[in-house]
Design a protein around this motif. Structure first.
Motif, PDB file in Angstrom:
ATOM      1  N   TYR B  36       0.848  -1.177   0.000  1.00 15.80           N
ATOM      2  CA  TYR B  36       0.000   0.000   0.000  1.00 15.80           C
ATOM      3  C   TYR B  36       0.891   1.238   0.000  1.00 15.80           C
ATOM      4  O   TYR B  36       1.959   1.254   0.607  1.00 15.80           O
ATOM      5  CB  TYR B  36      -0.892   0.037   1.248  1.00 15.80           C
ATOM      6  CG  TYR B  36      -2.097  -0.865   1.201  1.00 15.80           C
ATOM      7  CD1 TYR B  36      -1.986  -2.222   1.500  1.00 15.80           C
ATOM      8  CD2 TYR B  36      -3.353  -0.371   0.868  1.00 15.80           C
ATOM      9  CE1 TYR B  36      -3.105  -3.050   1.461  1.00 15.80           C
ATOM     10  CE2 TYR B  36      -4.473  -1.193   0.833  1.00 15.80           C
ATOM     11  CZ  TYR B  36      -4.326  -2.527   1.131  1.00 15.80           C
ATOM     12  OH  TYR B  36      -5.431  -3.348   1.089  1.00 15.80           O
ATOM     13  N   GLN B  38       0.859   5.277   1.082  1.00 19.34           N
ATOM     14  CA  GLN B  38       0.116   6.201   1.928  1.00 19.34           C
ATOM     15  C   GLN B  38       0.791   7.554   1.931  1.00 19.34           C
ATOM     16  O   GLN B  38       1.944   7.683   2.348  1.00 19.34           O
ATOM     17  CB  GLN B  38      -0.011   5.667   3.365  1.00 19.34           C
ATOM     18  CG  GLN B  38      -0.914   6.523   4.241  1.00 19.34           C
ATOM     19  CD  GLN B  38      -1.122   5.952   5.628  1.00 19.34           C
ATOM     20  OE1 GLN B  38      -0.264   5.255   6.161  1.00 19.34           O
ATOM     21  NE2 GLN B  38      -2.280   6.242   6.231  1.00 19.34           N
ATOM     22  N   GLY B  41      -1.322  11.838   6.067  1.00 17.06           N
ATOM     23  CA  GLY B  41      -2.677  12.226   6.437  1.00 17.06           C
ATOM     24  C   GLY B  41      -3.767  11.620   5.577  1.00 17.06           C
ATOM     25  O   GLY B  41      -4.952  11.895   5.788  1.00 17.06           O
ATOM     26  N   LYS B  42      -3.372  10.783   4.620  1.00 11.30           N
ATOM     27  CA  LYS B  42      -4.349  10.157   3.730  1.00 11.30           C
ATOM     28  C   LYS B  42      -4.470   8.674   4.050  1.00 11.30           C
ATOM     29  O   LYS B  42      -3.679   8.112   4.801  1.00 11.30           O
ATOM     30  CB  LYS B  42      -3.934  10.341   2.262  1.00 11.30           C
ATOM     31  CG  LYS B  42      -3.744  11.783   1.848  1.00 11.30           C
ATOM     32  CD  LYS B  42      -5.034  12.563   1.930  1.00 11.30           C
ATOM     33  CE  LYS B  42      -4.860  13.976   1.412  1.00 11.30           C
ATOM     34  NZ  LYS B  42      -6.124  14.765   1.537  1.00 11.30           N
ATOM     35  N   SER B  43      -5.453   8.043   3.448  1.00 11.21           N
ATOM     36  CA  SER B  43      -5.653   6.619   3.686  1.00 11.21           C
ATOM     37  C   SER B  43      -4.736   5.788   2.795  1.00 11.21           C
ATOM     38  O   SER B  43      -4.315   6.244   1.727  1.00 11.21           O
ATOM     39  CB  SER B  43      -7.111   6.249   3.437  1.00 11.21           C
ATOM     40  OG  SER B  43      -7.486   6.553   2.116  1.00 11.21           O
ATOM     41  N   PRO B  44      -4.403   4.575   3.217  1.00 15.04           N
ATOM     42  CA  PRO B  44      -3.567   3.698   2.388  1.00 15.04           C
ATOM     43  C   PRO B  44      -4.269   3.341   1.081  1.00 15.04           C
ATOM     44  O   PRO B  44      -5.474   3.121   1.049  1.00 15.04           O
ATOM     45  CB  PRO B  44      -3.376   2.464   3.277  1.00 15.04           C
ATOM     46  CG  PRO B  44      -3.639   2.936   4.669  1.00 15.04           C
ATOM     47  CD  PRO B  44      -4.699   3.985   4.528  1.00 15.04           C
ATOM     48  N   LEU B  46      -4.026   0.641  -2.191  1.00 12.86           N
ATOM     49  CA  LEU B  46      -3.431  -0.600  -2.660  1.00 12.86           C
ATOM     50  C   LEU B  46      -2.772  -0.398  -4.016  1.00 12.86           C
ATOM     51  O   LEU B  46      -3.387   0.119  -4.946  1.00 12.86           O
ATOM     52  CB  LEU B  46      -4.503  -1.678  -2.770  1.00 12.86           C
ATOM     53  CG  LEU B  46      -4.051  -3.043  -3.279  1.00 12.86           C
ATOM     54  CD1 LEU B  46      -3.095  -3.699  -2.288  1.00 12.86           C
ATOM     55  CD2 LEU B  46      -5.256  -3.951  -3.535  1.00 12.86           C
ATOM     56  N   LEU B  88       3.553   0.824   2.747  1.00 11.42           N
ATOM     57  CA  LEU B  88       3.222  -0.143   3.784  1.00 11.42           C
ATOM     58  C   LEU B  88       3.144  -1.543   3.191  1.00 11.42           C
ATOM     59  O   LEU B  88       2.463  -1.766   2.182  1.00 11.42           O
ATOM     60  CB  LEU B  88       1.866   0.200   4.407  1.00 11.42           C
ATOM     61  CG  LEU B  88       1.758   1.554   5.112  1.00 11.42           C
ATOM     62  CD1 LEU B  88       0.296   1.908   5.347  1.00 11.42           C
ATOM     63  CD2 LEU B  88       2.490   1.524   6.438  1.00 11.42           C
ATOM     64  N   LEU B 102      -5.651  -7.824   7.512  1.00 10.31           N
ATOM     65  CA  LEU B 102      -4.256  -7.662   7.132  1.00 10.31           C
ATOM     66  C   LEU B 102      -3.448  -7.135   8.311  1.00 10.31           C
ATOM     67  O   LEU B 102      -3.927  -6.331   9.099  1.00 10.31           O
ATOM     68  CB  LEU B 102      -4.138  -6.683   5.968  1.00 10.31           C
ATOM     69  CG  LEU B 102      -4.862  -7.035   4.674  1.00 10.31           C
ATOM     70  CD1 LEU B 102      -4.545  -6.007   3.604  1.00 10.31           C
ATOM     71  CD2 LEU B 102      -4.500  -8.428   4.218  1.00 10.31           C
ATOM     72  N   PHE B 104      -0.098  -4.995   9.111  1.00  9.01           N
ATOM     73  CA  PHE B 104       0.745  -4.031   8.421  1.00  9.01           C
ATOM     74  C   PHE B 104       2.105  -3.894   9.082  1.00  9.01           C
ATOM     75  O   PHE B 104       2.238  -4.023  10.304  1.00  9.01           O
ATOM     76  CB  PHE B 104       0.076  -2.654   8.410  1.00  9.01           C
ATOM     77  CG  PHE B 104      -1.058  -2.542   7.439  1.00  9.01           C
ATOM     78  CD1 PHE B 104      -2.330  -2.961   7.785  1.00  9.01           C
ATOM     79  CD2 PHE B 104      -0.858  -2.021   6.179  1.00  9.01           C
ATOM     80  CE1 PHE B 104      -3.384  -2.869   6.891  1.00  9.01           C
ATOM     81  CE2 PHE B 104      -1.900  -1.911   5.278  1.00  9.01           C
ATOM     82  CZ  PHE B 104      -3.164  -2.342   5.637  1.00  9.01           C
ATOM     83  N   SER B 106       5.388  -1.167   9.631  1.00  9.46           N
ATOM     84  CA  SER B 106       5.413   0.247  10.017  1.00  9.46           C
ATOM     85  C   SER B 106       5.624   1.186   8.832  1.00  9.46           C
ATOM     86  O   SER B 106       5.483   2.399   8.984  1.00  9.46           O
ATOM     87  CB  SER B 106       6.516   0.486  11.045  1.00  9.46           C
ATOM     88  OG  SER B 106       6.270  -0.273  12.204  1.00  9.46           O
TER      89      SER B 106
END
Lengths: 115, 114
Positions: B36, B38, B41-44, B46, B88, B102, B104, B106
């Motif tokens: 992923y 990222q 401040g945003k979402s992961p 894919l 990620l 899932l 993850f 770090s």
């Protein structure tokens, strides 16, 4: 295409208050996952639901609870908030029709700040 | 030991170079692996998944999996400044239900220098 919708986008609460985060999965997705991501941290899995039943449980504190409703949306309820609960909370959904090896789609997240 | 380990970086590469991101995992029962991206401040988001040993290519991205060594990597060719983000690595341990969450790592912060 419709995505995973989370509300609210931002939330500020005081210590010991309660908060409710909402997640609306992609249409026809039946599984919802909740993750917590602290500053500079990896997403930590909290809990997931499949067909309105809890399917997996991660590091969700006892102060938190969640459920999935008949329309497949999910709510994460957080009580007795602590400063350490300040984080980004992501919801993700997945579809049963996709191959098992597909990942899932995240919502934009709710940023919770506890003051 | 974390279940999924990544070097936190930052990994700095010049524009146009190949960026190589690595990930190791501890659970030998892990079946599928995801990368992923990222932004802060945003979402992961894919970008790749792989479940068979070997390489899988998609555009400028190549995922490599070696289950014997419990190692998965992501190569980004012709790196662009817009590739600067945290990457990620995520692992799914059981695929019997398809609903296993899932785990993850770090993340590795990638910086592509113009």
């Amino acid at each position: 295409a419709a995505g995973v919708i989370q509300s609210p986008r931002h939330l500020i609460k005081e210590k010991r208050e309660t908060a409710t985060l909402k997640c609306y999965p992609i249409p026809r997705h039946d599984t919802v996952y909740w993750y917590q991501q602290g500053p500079g941290q990896d997403p930590q899995f909290l809990i997931s639901f499949y067909e309105k039943m809890q399917s997996d449980k991660g590091s969700i504190p006892d102060r938190f609870s969640a459920q999935q409703f008949s329309d497949y949306h999910s709510e994460l309820n957080m009580s007795s908030l602590e400063l350490g609960d300040s984080a980004l909370y992501f919801c993700a959904s997945s579809s049963p029709s996709r191959p098992l090896n597909y990942g899932y789609t995240f919502g934009s997240g709710t940023r919770l700040t506890v003051v | 030991q974390k279940e999924v380990e990544q070097n936190s970086g930052p990994l700095s590469v010049p524009e146009g170079a190949i960026a190589s991101l690595n990930c190791t995992y501890s659970d030998r029962g892990s079946q599928s692996f995801f990368w992923y991206r990222q932004y802060s401040g945003k979402s992961p988001e894919l970008i790749m998944f792989i479940y068979s040993n070997g390489d899988k290519e998609d555009g400028r991205f190549t995922a490599q999996l070696n289950k014997a060594s419990q190692y998965v990597s992501l190569l980004i060719r012709d790196s662009q400044p817009s590739d600067s983000a945290t990457y990620l690595c995520a692992v799914r341990s059981r695929v019997d239900t398809g609903r296993r969450a899932l785990t993850f790592g770090s993340g590795t912060r990638l910086q592509v220098q113009p």
